[in-house]
Design a protein around this motif. Structure first.
Motif, PDB file in Angstrom:
ATOM      1  N   UNK A  37       2.681   8.913   8.879  1.00 38.33           N
ATOM      2  CA  UNK A  37       2.495  10.074   8.013  1.00 38.33           C
ATOM      3  C   UNK A  37       1.396   9.692   7.047  1.00 38.33           C
ATOM      4  N   UNK A  38       0.363  10.523   6.936  1.00 41.55           N
ATOM      5  CA  UNK A  38      -0.789  10.185   6.108  1.00 41.55           C
ATOM      6  C   UNK A  38      -1.307  11.406   5.368  1.00 41.55           C
ATOM      7  N   UNK A  39      -1.777  11.149   4.157  1.00 43.88           N
ATOM      8  CA  UNK A  39      -2.435  12.213   3.415  1.00 43.88           C
ATOM      9  C   UNK A  39      -3.842  12.355   3.970  1.00 43.88           C
ATOM     10  N   UNK A  40      -4.223  13.588   4.301  1.00 44.15           N
ATOM     11  CA  UNK A  40      -5.550  13.877   4.827  1.00 44.15           C
ATOM     12  C   UNK A  40      -6.288  14.720   3.790  1.00 44.15           C
ATOM     13  N   UNK A  41      -7.299  14.147   3.110  1.00 44.50           N
ATOM     14  CA  UNK A  41      -8.003  14.894   2.064  1.00 44.50           C
ATOM     15  C   UNK A  41      -8.809  16.079   2.604  1.00 44.50           C
ATOM     16  N   UNK A  42      -9.207  16.027   3.872  1.00 45.05           N
ATOM     17  CA  UNK A  42      -9.950  17.133   4.477  1.00 45.05           C
ATOM     18  C   UNK A  42      -9.097  18.407   4.494  1.00 45.05           C
ATOM     19  N   UNK A  43      -7.810  18.262   4.775  1.00 46.24           N
ATOM     20  CA  UNK A  43      -6.907  19.411   4.851  1.00 46.24           C
ATOM     21  C   UNK A  43      -6.009  19.522   3.617  1.00 46.24           C
ATOM     22  N   UNK A  44      -6.104  18.525   2.722  1.00 42.96           N
ATOM     23  CA  UNK A  44      -5.332  18.498   1.473  1.00 42.96           C
ATOM     24  C   UNK A  44      -3.827  18.596   1.712  1.00 42.96           C
ATOM     25  N   UNK A  45      -3.346  17.865   2.733  1.00 45.34           N
ATOM     26  CA  UNK A  45      -1.918  17.831   3.017  1.00 45.34           C
ATOM     27  C   UNK A  45      -1.580  16.578   3.811  1.00 45.34           C
ATOM     28  N   UNK A  46      -0.282  16.301   3.872  1.00 46.46           N
ATOM     29  CA  UNK A  46       0.201  15.186   4.691  1.00 46.46           C
ATOM     30  C   UNK A  46       0.272  15.642   6.141  1.00 46.46           C
ATOM     31  N   UNK A  47      -0.221  14.802   7.027  1.00 49.34           N
ATOM     32  CA  UNK A  47      -0.246  15.110   8.458  1.00 49.34           C
ATOM     33  C   UNK A  47       0.401  13.954   9.208  1.00 49.34           C
ATOM     34  N   UNK A  48       1.097  14.284  10.285  1.00 50.34           N
ATOM     35  CA  UNK A  48       1.778  13.282  11.100  1.00 50.34           C
ATOM     36  C   UNK A  48       0.914  12.973  12.318  1.00 50.34           C
ATOM     37  N   UNK A  49       0.611  11.686  12.503  1.00 53.12           N
ATOM     38  CA  UNK A  49      -0.172  11.234  13.659  1.00 53.12           C
ATOM     39  C   UNK A  49       0.703  10.311  14.502  1.00 53.12           C
ATOM     40  N   UNK A  50       0.677  10.516  15.815  1.00 55.76           N
ATOM     41  CA  UNK A  50       1.426   9.630  16.708  1.00 55.76           C
ATOM     42  C   UNK A  50       0.644   8.332  16.863  1.00 55.76           C
TER      43      UNK A  50
END
Length: 168
Positions: A37-50
């Motif tokens: 689980x990582x914060x992505x500044x491009x989308x300004x939200x936490x995103x889950x990556x496998x």
């Protein structure tokens, strides 16, 4: 305080190669895979990556200060995320004719509203819509969404598209 950020080369579930600079928040395991689980500044939200879809990574020079990141409580969030597909937070009421304990176990933030008859219960769950829709569809005819109306309509539209796949 600033924590490390990384740049990843990632293969999406639709087999598209992307590059993202992210701030790791948590590592978790679910449904046979590890996820970051990582914060992505491009989308300004936490995103889950496998994790197994990360093809390459390196430390990034781009820093993401803590005050720009969105807090993430892994314990609370895992109670709401189904099949590691987040989406929009939602509270859903549904009739269930399967083994009620199985549904309550799948949605830890859930409650039984009432017993309708010997086989049917009205349940309420707090979850995210994307993964929940997938789980509800996996329950065949044992689920009937009661509310909210927009989610009920989304379920009906999905079932109609599924049925169209079988029309000759």
């Amino acid at each position: 305080m600033q924590k490390e950020t990384i740049t990843i080369e990632y293969l999406t579930q639709r087999h598209k190669y992307i590059t993202r600079t992210i701030a790791p928040v948590a590592l978790t395991f679910s449904d046979y895979y590890f996820y970051i689980v990582s914060y992505n500044p491009q989308f300004k939200k936490n995103i889950i990556y496998r994790l197994d879809r990360i093809l390459n990574w390196k430390y990034s020079d781009q820093k993401i200060p803590d005050d720009q990141r969105i807090p993430f409580d892994l314990g609370d969030e895992k109670k709401k995320i189904q099949l590691m597909y987040p989406g929009t937070p939602i509270t859903v009421q549904f009739k269930y004719t399967g083994i009620v304990e199985a549904a309550l176990d799948k949605f830890p933030i859930s409650k039984t509203i009432k017993k309708i008859d010997e086989q049917t219960f009205l349940l309420e769950v707090t979850t995210y819509d994307t993964g929940a829709l997938m789980w509800f569809l996996s329950q065949k005819d044992m689920v009937t969404i009661v509310s909210p109306p927009e989610f009920r309509d989304k379920m009906k539209a999905t079932i109609q598209r599924m049925l169209a796949n079988y029309e000759d």
